[in-house]
Design a protein around this motif. Sequence first.
Motif, mmCIF file in Angstrom:
data_model
loop_
_atom_site.group_PDB
_atom_site.id
_atom_site.type_symbol
_atom_site.label_atom_id
_atom_site.label_comp_id
_atom_site.label_asym_id
_atom_site.label_seq_id
_atom_site.Cartn_x
_atom_site.Cartn_y
_atom_site.Cartn_z
ATOM 1 N N VAL A 58 -19.086 33.738 -13.628
ATOM 2 C CA VAL A 58 -18.366 34.179 -12.436
ATOM 3 C C VAL A 58 -18.222 35.688 -12.503
ATOM 4 O O VAL A 58 -17.697 36.224 -13.489
ATOM 5 C CB VAL A 58 -16.971 33.538 -12.352
ATOM 6 N N GLU A 59 -18.684 36.387 -11.482
ATOM 7 C CA GLU A 59 -18.507 37.834 -11.416
ATOM 8 C C GLU A 59 -17.183 38.148 -10.729
ATOM 9 O O GLU A 59 -16.969 37.780 -9.565
ATOM 10 C CB GLU A 59 -19.659 38.490 -10.659
ATOM 11 N N ALA A 60 -16.283 38.804 -11.453
ATOM 12 C CA ALA A 60 -14.964 39.133 -10.900
ATOM 13 C C ALA A 60 -14.312 40.195 -11.779
ATOM 14 O O ALA A 60 -14.743 40.454 -12.904
ATOM 15 C CB ALA A 60 -14.076 37.888 -10.813
ATOM 16 N N ASP A 61 -13.249 40.793 -11.250
ATOM 17 C CA ASP A 61 -12.528 41.867 -11.917
ATOM 18 C C ASP A 61 -11.157 41.342 -12.340
ATOM 19 O O ASP A 61 -10.391 40.841 -11.504
ATOM 20 C CB ASP A 61 -12.379 43.044 -10.946
ATOM 21 N N ILE A 62 -10.813 41.472 -13.616
ATOM 22 C CA ILE A 62 -9.518 40.986 -14.088
ATOM 23 C C ILE A 62 -8.359 41.728 -13.436
ATOM 24 O O ILE A 62 -7.231 41.218 -13.419
ATOM 25 C CB ILE A 62 -9.393 41.075 -15.629
ATOM 26 N N CYS A 63 -8.595 42.912 -12.904
ATOM 27 C CA CYS A 63 -7.521 43.661 -12.251
ATOM 28 C C CYS A 63 -7.109 43.053 -10.918
ATOM 29 O O CYS A 63 -6.052 43.399 -10.382
ATOM 30 C CB CYS A 63 -7.954 45.117 -12.038
ATOM 31 N N ASN A 64 -7.932 42.183 -10.378
ATOM 32 C CA ASN A 64 -7.638 41.511 -9.109
ATOM 33 C C ASN A 64 -6.780 40.278 -9.397
ATOM 34 O O ASN A 64 -7.298 39.191 -9.662
ATOM 35 C CB ASN A 64 -8.941 41.130 -8.409
ATOM 36 N N GLY A 65 -5.470 40.463 -9.369
ATOM 37 C CA GLY A 65 -4.573 39.395 -9.763
ATOM 38 C C GLY A 65 -4.706 38.140 -8.922
ATOM 39 O O GLY A 65 -4.688 37.014 -9.453
ATOM 40 N N ALA A 66 -4.853 38.302 -7.609
ATOM 41 C CA ALA A 66 -4.987 37.138 -6.733
ATOM 42 C C ALA A 66 -6.253 36.352 -7.057
ATOM 43 O O ALA A 66 -6.244 35.110 -7.056
ATOM 44 C CB ALA A 66 -4.997 37.585 -5.274
ATOM 45 N N ARG A 67 -7.327 37.082 -7.351
ATOM 46 C CA ARG A 67 -8.586 36.415 -7.715
ATOM 47 C C ARG A 67 -8.424 35.670 -9.024
ATOM 48 O O ARG A 67 -8.988 34.580 -9.220
ATOM 49 C CB ARG A 67 -9.717 37.439 -7.808
ATOM 50 N N MET A 68 -7.681 36.237 -9.983
ATOM 51 C CA MET A 68 -7.474 35.565 -11.257
ATOM 52 C C MET A 68 -6.684 34.271 -11.078
ATOM 53 O O MET A 68 -6.996 33.244 -11.692
ATOM 54 C CB MET A 68 -6.746 36.498 -12.247
ATOM 55 N N VAL A 69 -5.661 34.307 -10.239
ATOM 56 C CA VAL A 69 -4.889 33.088 -9.968
ATOM 57 C C VAL A 69 -5.784 32.019 -9.357
ATOM 58 O O VAL A 69 -5.767 30.844 -9.757
ATOM 59 C CB VAL A 69 -3.703 33.403 -9.030
ATOM 60 N N GLU A 70 -6.581 32.431 -8.393
ATOM 61 C CA GLU A 70 -7.501 31.512 -7.718
ATOM 62 C C GLU A 70 -8.506 30.921 -8.691
ATOM 63 O O GLU A 70 -8.776 29.708 -8.683
ATOM 64 C CB GLU A 70 -8.216 32.273 -6.604
ATOM 65 N N LEU A 71 -9.065 31.774 -9.553
ATOM 66 C CA LEU A 71 -10.085 31.320 -10.493
ATOM 67 C C LEU A 71 -9.514 30.329 -11.506
ATOM 68 O O LEU A 71 -10.124 29.302 -11.807
ATOM 69 C CB LEU A 71 -10.710 32.515 -11.213
ATOM 70 N N ALA A 109 -2.440 41.749 -15.285
ATOM 71 C CA ALA A 109 -2.815 40.875 -14.165
ATOM 72 C C ALA A 109 -3.297 39.522 -14.680
ATOM 73 O O ALA A 109 -2.946 38.466 -14.125
ATOM 74 C CB ALA A 109 -3.898 41.547 -13.316
ATOM 75 N N LEU A 110 -4.074 39.538 -15.741
ATOM 76 C CA LEU A 110 -4.574 38.292 -16.316
ATOM 77 C C LEU A 110 -3.443 37.488 -16.946
ATOM 78 O O LEU A 110 -3.390 36.257 -16.825
ATOM 79 C CB LEU A 110 -5.663 38.598 -17.346
ATOM 80 N N LEU A 111 -2.523 38.169 -17.620
ATOM 81 C CA LEU A 111 -1.370 37.483 -18.203
ATOM 82 C C LEU A 111 -0.529 36.805 -17.125
ATOM 83 O O LEU A 111 -0.077 35.662 -17.291
ATOM 84 C CB LEU A 111 -0.502 38.480 -18.978
ATOM 85 N N ASN A 112 -0.308 37.488 -16.015
ATOM 86 C CA ASN A 112 0.468 36.892 -14.931
ATOM 87 C C ASN A 112 -0.214 35.648 -14.378
ATOM 88 O O ASN A 112 0.434 34.621 -14.131
ATOM 89 C CB ASN A 112 0.676 37.915 -13.808
ATOM 90 N N ALA A 113 -1.523 35.735 -14.186
ATOM 91 C CA ALA A 113 -2.271 34.581 -13.689
ATOM 92 C C ALA A 113 -2.245 33.442 -14.704
ATOM 93 O O ALA A 113 -2.105 32.268 -14.335
ATOM 94 C CB ALA A 113 -3.709 34.986 -13.373
ATOM 95 N N ALA A 114 -2.394 33.784 -15.969
ATOM 96 C CA ALA A 114 -2.371 32.763 -17.016
ATOM 97 C C ALA A 114 -1.021 32.069 -17.081
ATOM 98 O O ALA A 114 -0.935 30.849 -17.274
ATOM 99 C CB ALA A 114 -2.714 33.391 -18.364
#
Length: 355
Positions: A58-71, A109-114
């Motif tokens: 999956v190509e994505a940026d960890i800085c994109n918090g909304a994308r991390m939550v979605e992923l 951002a990744l920690l918040n999504a996790a």
Amino acid sequence: MTAIKSVLVTGGAGFIGSAVCRLLVGAGYQVTNLDKLTYAADLKSLREIEDAENYRFVEADICNGARMVELLADVRPDAIMHLAAETHVDRSIDGPGVFVETNVFGTVALLNAALENYRGLDGERQQRFRFHHVSTDEVFGDLPLDSGIFTEETAYAPSSPYSASKAAADHFVRAWHETYGLPVVISNCSNNYGPFHFPEKLIPLIILNALEGQPLPVYGDGQNVRDWLFVDDHARALEAILTRGRVGESYNVGGRAERSNLEVVHAVCDLLDARKPLSDGRPRRDLIEFVKDRPGHDRRYAIDPSKIEQELGWRSEETFEAGLAKTVDWFIANEWWWGPIRAQRYSGARLGGAK
């Protein structure tokens, strides 16, 4: 703890990340590789597993918090192994902002999504979930040339914008464990080397310049010392820490192979002289050029891996001599991988970095 079966690897198209993905896929884990595909990432490093049924990119940026939550809601991994980072010390000196953005803000951002994902898991899945943050020995600063060693209790004293950004990330990971209860483990590794190493870093840069008969730049007097670890040994250590490490703990991973930068360069020269002599018969050591040292250049790193050895039964398997020979042979045989990088994305203007 229920066995981990699925892992989200961030930065899995990078040097260490791709080694981790190859190992985990080969071991039967369901692996999702998340990578932004910056200059140091290369999907060709994953060619041998790209069609595996238990692998997804999956190509994505960890800085994109909304994308991390979605992923994370889509993938629902049992564990996250976080390797995505900007890592080159020289680049951090030239432009520290991107290191703060990726290594600090991206980690948060990744920690918040996790954490959001973790809170939504049922009891059994919560019990086995892990967030493994992969860091560096550079957070500890440097050591005298003749004494001392980094342990898990060594105080942080970063010297460069790169190491400061990684130190900050380490602290945020610990804070998310202490404050929010996110089950984390942290590892701090020594210098890695091996196949698929980005040509900007010390060992591959010296190999490729030496192959081409180009100057071999060495900072200062070349006496700065690093502890070297073969990348596949590091990947095995990371799997052990992820699956068997104690929650809230950190583990230092080193190869017990301290060498000065000049010793490393000499060893590469000698290996290549034996395999592919220069046309004029000169020894490649004659190509060494000492150049102005970089600012804040740490003198020495040395890792004590006793904790991971004793608790998890991990040991580095490659000696430095054998691992370096394998690395040199790999670069000689695999121009298909490094040739396009060298020609298109790497100007040759930078010296070899720390990681």
